[in-house]
Motif scaffolding. Structure first.
Motif, PDB file in Angstrom:
ATOM      1  N   SER A  56      31.083 -27.214 -82.509  1.00 50.39           N
ATOM      2  CA  SER A  56      31.630 -27.608 -81.199  1.00 50.39           C
ATOM      3  C   SER A  56      30.617 -27.469 -80.065  1.00 50.39           C
ATOM      4  O   SER A  56      30.625 -28.249 -79.119  1.00 50.39           O
ATOM      5  CB  SER A  56      32.911 -26.842 -80.852  1.00 50.39           C
ATOM      6  OG  SER A  56      32.631 -25.537 -80.432  1.00 50.39           O
ATOM      7  N   HIS A  59      28.422 -30.428 -79.763  1.00 46.14           N
ATOM      8  CA  HIS A  59      29.078 -31.519 -79.027  1.00 46.14           C
ATOM      9  C   HIS A  59      28.797 -31.390 -77.528  1.00 46.14           C
ATOM     10  O   HIS A  59      28.492 -32.374 -76.847  1.00 46.14           O
ATOM     11  CB  HIS A  59      30.597 -31.468 -79.243  1.00 46.14           C
ATOM     12  CG  HIS A  59      31.047 -31.777 -80.637  1.00 46.14           C
ATOM     13  ND1 HIS A  59      30.759 -30.966 -81.709  1.00 46.14           N
ATOM     14  CD2 HIS A  59      31.792 -32.811 -81.125  1.00 46.14           C
ATOM     15  CE1 HIS A  59      31.303 -31.481 -82.805  1.00 46.14           C
ATOM     16  NE2 HIS A  59      31.931 -32.596 -82.475  1.00 46.14           N
ATOM     17  N   ALA A  92      34.117 -35.773 -87.242  1.00 47.29           N
ATOM     18  CA  ALA A  92      34.613 -35.133 -86.015  1.00 47.29           C
ATOM     19  C   ALA A  92      34.072 -33.724 -85.852  1.00 47.29           C
ATOM     20  O   ALA A  92      33.955 -33.227 -84.731  1.00 47.29           O
ATOM     21  CB  ALA A  92      36.140 -35.105 -86.004  1.00 47.29           C
ATOM     22  N   VAL A  93      33.752 -33.046 -86.966  1.00 49.42           N
ATOM     23  CA  VAL A  93      33.299 -31.650 -86.874  1.00 49.42           C
ATOM     24  C   VAL A  93      31.823 -31.486 -87.224  1.00 49.42           C
ATOM     25  O   VAL A  93      31.328 -30.362 -87.291  1.00 49.42           O
ATOM     26  CB  VAL A  93      34.167 -30.712 -87.749  1.00 49.42           C
ATOM     27  CG1 VAL A  93      35.571 -30.642 -87.206  1.00 49.42           C
ATOM     28  CG2 VAL A  93      34.169 -31.144 -89.212  1.00 49.42           C
ATOM     29  N   SER A  95      28.209 -30.896 -86.437  1.00 50.90           N
ATOM     30  CA  SER A  95      27.637 -30.276 -85.232  1.00 50.90           C
ATOM     31  C   SER A  95      26.179 -29.907 -85.478  1.00 50.90           C
ATOM     32  O   SER A  95      25.850 -29.264 -86.476  1.00 50.90           O
ATOM     33  CB  SER A  95      28.407 -29.004 -84.850  1.00 50.90           C
ATOM     34  OG  SER A  95      29.662 -29.315 -84.312  1.00 50.90           O
ATOM     35  N   TYR A 411      34.436 -32.941 -74.708  1.00 48.11           N
ATOM     36  CA  TYR A 411      34.625 -31.501 -74.917  1.00 48.11           C
ATOM     37  C   TYR A 411      34.429 -30.753 -73.601  1.00 48.11           C
ATOM     38  O   TYR A 411      35.057 -29.730 -73.359  1.00 48.11           O
ATOM     39  CB  TYR A 411      33.617 -30.981 -75.947  1.00 48.11           C
ATOM     40  CG  TYR A 411      34.113 -31.025 -77.371  1.00 48.11           C
ATOM     41  CD1 TYR A 411      34.449 -29.861 -78.051  1.00 48.11           C
ATOM     42  CD2 TYR A 411      34.242 -32.228 -78.056  1.00 48.11           C
ATOM     43  CE1 TYR A 411      34.897 -29.886 -79.360  1.00 48.11           C
ATOM     44  CE2 TYR A 411      34.684 -32.277 -79.353  1.00 48.11           C
ATOM     45  CZ  TYR A 411      35.016 -31.098 -80.011  1.00 48.11           C
ATOM     46  OH  TYR A 411      35.469 -31.135 -81.303  1.00 48.11           O
ATOM     47  N   THR A 432      36.077 -26.586 -82.025  1.00 48.20           N
ATOM     48  CA  THR A 432      36.558 -27.955 -82.270  1.00 48.20           C
ATOM     49  C   THR A 432      38.082 -27.999 -82.270  1.00 48.20           C
ATOM     50  O   THR A 432      38.675 -28.998 -81.858  1.00 48.20           O
ATOM     51  CB  THR A 432      36.034 -28.495 -83.613  1.00 48.20           C
ATOM     52  OG1 THR A 432      36.321 -27.548 -84.644  1.00 48.20           O
ATOM     53  CG2 THR A 432      34.540 -28.739 -83.567  1.00 48.20           C
ATOM     54  N   ALA A 435      40.073 -29.117 -79.111  1.00 50.15           N
ATOM     55  CA  ALA A 435      40.056 -30.518 -78.656  1.00 50.15           C
ATOM     56  C   ALA A 435      41.067 -31.336 -79.456  1.00 50.15           C
ATOM     57  O   ALA A 435      40.860 -31.594 -80.644  1.00 50.15           O
ATOM     58  CB  ALA A 435      38.656 -31.101 -78.810  1.00 50.15           C
ATOM     59  N   ARG A 438      39.701 -34.827 -81.055  1.00 45.20           N
ATOM     60  CA  ARG A 438      38.335 -34.599 -81.536  1.00 45.20           C
ATOM     61  C   ARG A 438      37.787 -35.741 -82.389  1.00 45.20           C
ATOM     62  O   ARG A 438      36.567 -35.849 -82.521  1.00 45.20           O
ATOM     63  CB  ARG A 438      38.216 -33.270 -82.269  1.00 45.20           C
ATOM     64  CG  ARG A 438      39.141 -33.033 -83.419  1.00 45.20           C
ATOM     65  CD  ARG A 438      38.952 -31.600 -83.935  1.00 45.20           C
ATOM     66  NE  ARG A 438      39.961 -31.234 -84.917  1.00 45.20           N
ATOM     67  CZ  ARG A 438      41.153 -30.743 -84.627  1.00 45.20           C
ATOM     68  NH1 ARG A 438      41.500 -30.572 -83.358  1.00 45.20           N
ATOM     69  NH2 ARG A 438      42.013 -30.434 -85.572  1.00 45.20           N
ATOM     70  N   ARG A 442      33.441 -37.212 -80.842  1.00 43.68           N
ATOM     71  CA  ARG A 442      32.431 -36.786 -81.812  1.00 43.68           C
ATOM     72  C   ARG A 442      31.083 -36.611 -81.133  1.00 43.68           C
ATOM     73  O   ARG A 442      30.803 -37.227 -80.106  1.00 43.68           O
ATOM     74  CB  ARG A 442      32.318 -37.811 -82.950  1.00 43.68           C
ATOM     75  CG  ARG A 442      33.646 -38.120 -83.628  1.00 43.68           C
ATOM     76  CD  ARG A 442      33.446 -39.078 -84.795  1.00 43.68           C
ATOM     77  NE  ARG A 442      32.676 -40.257 -84.424  1.00 43.68           N
ATOM     78  CZ  ARG A 442      33.176 -41.357 -83.888  1.00 43.68           C
ATOM     79  NH1 ARG A 442      34.477 -41.438 -83.630  1.00 43.68           N
ATOM     80  NH2 ARG A 442      32.403 -42.387 -83.587  1.00 43.68           N
TER      81      ARG A 442
END
Length: 625
Positions: A56, A59, A92-93, A95, A411, A432, A435, A438, A442
């Protein structure tokens, strides 16, 4: 004898990650800006782990870069290992995380600041706010000098009345033994600002020569490095990287900690501040998770030109003899030598409910705040708040519309909305899971989401923005081509599908339909796609994600539409909610305290129920009629 007096447009108090971004934003927009620090040597200091990004947090850094911030560019210059986390999971996750050379990161940021037009750096302790009739007029330093300004941004980090503690030792210093800022708190309180006392901590730094790495698991960087900044040439970051290492605590470690809890200031009551729930000390972990047999310890270098290694996961405030005993139970650390003791640090910060979504104080016009001073934790959270506070202070001075990112845009929007809406009684950390949109937010599409806003602010150049428009055009054209290209039932296609364990064709399908199959993706389809154009990895990534997750993305956009409806319903400023009949007492108290800007923000306040929101909607609809 008269005191020194100077005048600037913008005054930034603090030169950590928040202060640097705030000062650069103001100066780059042409405002005469001065940045104060208790020590010029602490500019962009990394007093805890010298890394940028992570789950996160990566992001946040990419969003900051898309808007025109500096952190992403600086870590690209100074990283010594880079890794994309969570690649086995959905996009989406994913990082990005990079280990920095601690000294080089600070040095490069300082060089950038010192060579930015309209920016003055001043080593001095700000001790007092100059406020008249509810408006900020400037600041005074401990020496008595007065600095007039149109806006002031407070980015004091962990320096405000700081106290470093381990065992019975309590030093009134900031991080790394640097001078604390001991006088500003009284002025803040005198101006009606509510203060909290928070705590964070850091593990010991140890001598690399005293570590046996053969007993640890080597952690390598990525073979192909992805830069943080959208402006960085991807080829420039392909370089040799250093290794990090992984080891674990054990029952012997935990036993030593349990037997010495009475000597921990954390448990004896000597530490007053509230610590971070999601980044606990090793004492906290052992007490709160008694059934866990081991905890991870990441052994990471502090830089290329030092033998200091950081023991991630083992922050502590135990006495130094206990620190030695517990560290030496860990495989590979049996003969370890400590260079710097682990310690906890207490500091003053504010109740962030006192801020507007622009990060301006509700009760003092022109006074803004960013970073750990707002009750957050982490370099990345600090940097994005400093940037947004700097941008909004500049917009206020220039008479332009201020910039507020909402929860569906970034974010950054989630982070700031949480800080100014929800009661935070511990250091806030971005995750993450916070959000709700999310899949749209991204890290790979941060430029598509936010570059236009950065360009409109004036911190993204025409050339950089033009590059984005070309990229978006290429993505759009390639998606349309895939949707219009049909693959017939032929031997070549069937062999390809069999190779990847995919269902054979019974009739023709488009390339886009094949991309959506779980076992296939855009990259694999090059074997079937004779007319595939030459595209950058960044464009190919977006094409793959947009097609593969099309259904989920559409669903999230529908959710965002509902969210926007509530966000579009504005609430009056300084409204007395006791006037609204049928509201529960708790809701009235919370609404009067937070003073939400919209119905949407009101719905996210702890203690305000859906029924209360219905009452508000009816009340203000009647008033409009």
């Amino acid at each position: 004898m008269p005191y020194l007096e100077e005048t600037y447009d913008m005054i930034v108090v603090g030169a950590g990650h928040a202060g640097c971004e705030a000062a650069l934003a103001g100066a780059r927009l042409g405002l005469e800006t001065i940045m104060f620090t208790v020590s010029v040597d602490s500019i962009a200091l990394m007093p805890c782990n010298p890394n940028v990004g992570g789950s996160s947090k990566g992001h946040l850094v990419r969003e900051l870069d898309a808007l025109g911030g500096e952190m992403g560019k600086n870590i690209d210059k100074t990283f010594i290992q880079s890794k994309m986390l969570n690649e086995s999971k959905g996009p989406a996750v994913h990082s990005l995380r990079a280990q920095a050379d601690k000294q080089d990161y600070s040095r490069q940021m300082r060089r950038t600041l010192e060579n930015t037009d309209h920016l003055t750096i001043r080593q001095a302790e700000v001790s007092e706010l100059v406020v008249q009739e509810g408006e900020i007029r400037g600041v005074k330093t401990f020496s008595g000098a007065v600095y007039r300004g149109k806006c002031v941004i407070l980015c004091t980090g962990t320096y405000l009345k700081a106290r470093c503690i381990y065992g019975d030792v309590s030093n009134p210093t900031g991080p790394n033994g640097l001078q604390a800022a001991n006088h500003l708190t009284d002025s803040l309180k005198a101006n009606g600002i509510e203060m909290f006392r928070f705590k964070t901590g850091t593990p010991a730094r140890v001598d690399k020569r005293s570590i046996d790495f053969t007993k640890m698991e080597e952690q390598l960087g990525d073979e192909h490095v992805v830069p943080f900044s959208f402006s960085t040439d991807p080829e420039s970051v392909q370089k040799d990287q250093v290794s990090c290492w992984l080891t674990y605590t054990n029952e012997g470690t935990h036993d030593i900690i349990r037997r010495n809890l009475d000597r921990s200031p954390l448990f004896s009551g000597a530490i007053e501040g509230t610590g971070p729930r999601y980044c606990p000390s090793i004492e906290d972990k052992v007490v709160k998770f008694p059934d866990k047999e081991r905890h991870q310890v990441f052994v990471e270098p502090e830089g290329l030109y030092t033998n200091e290694m950081y023991l991630g996961g083992m922050s502590s405030s135990l006495p130094e003899d206990v620190q030695y005993a517990m560290y030496r139970t860990v495989p590979g650390l049996e003969k370890v030598k400590i260079v710097r003791n682990a310690y906890a640090i207490e500091y003053d910060c504010i109740n962030s409910l006192q801020l507007k979504p622009t990060l301006e104080f509700k009760k003092i016009s022109g006074l803004f705040a960013g970073g750990q001073f707002n009750g957050s934790s982490g370099y990345e959270e600090a940097a994005v708040q400093g940037f947004m506070a700097g941008v909004n202070a500049a917009m206020k001075i220039m008479g332009r519309d201020q910039v507020v990112l909402d929860r569906s845009q970034a974010y950054i929007g989630v982070l700031i909305d949480d800080l100014v809406t929800k009661e935070n009684h511990e250091p806030y950390r971005m995750m993450t899971s916070r959000a709700e949109y999310r899949l749209l937010l991204r890290q790979d599409n941060a430029d598509i989401r936010l570059r236009k806003i950065g360009h409109e602010i004036g911190l993204v150049s025409d050339g950089e923005y033009e590059k984005l428009l070309i990229k978006m055009d290429e993505i759009e054209h390639e998606i349309k081509r895939l949707q219009g290209t049909v693959i017939g039932v032929n031997s070549m296609a069937q062999e390809f599908l069999e190779k990847y364990g995919s269902t054979p064709l019974k009739s023709g399908v488009t390339l886009a339909e094949l991309v959506k199959r779980p076992e296939l993706d855009y990259e694999k389809l090059w074997e079937l796609d004779e007319r595939r154009p030459e595209l950058s990895p960044e464009v190919r990534e977006q094409v793959n994600i947009e097609i593969k997750y099309e259904g989920y993305i559409k669903r999230q956009y529908q959710q965002v539409e509902q969210y926007k409806k509530l966000e579009g319903k504005l609430l009056p400023e300084d409204f007395d909610y006791t006037q609204v009949k049928s509201l529960r007492r708790e809701a009235v108290q919370k609404l009067n305290k937070v003073q939400p800007a919209t119905i949407g923000q009101a719905s996210r306040i702890s203690g305000v129920s859906p029924a209360d929101i219905s009452v508000l909607l009816v009340h203000f609809a009647r008033k409009q009629q």
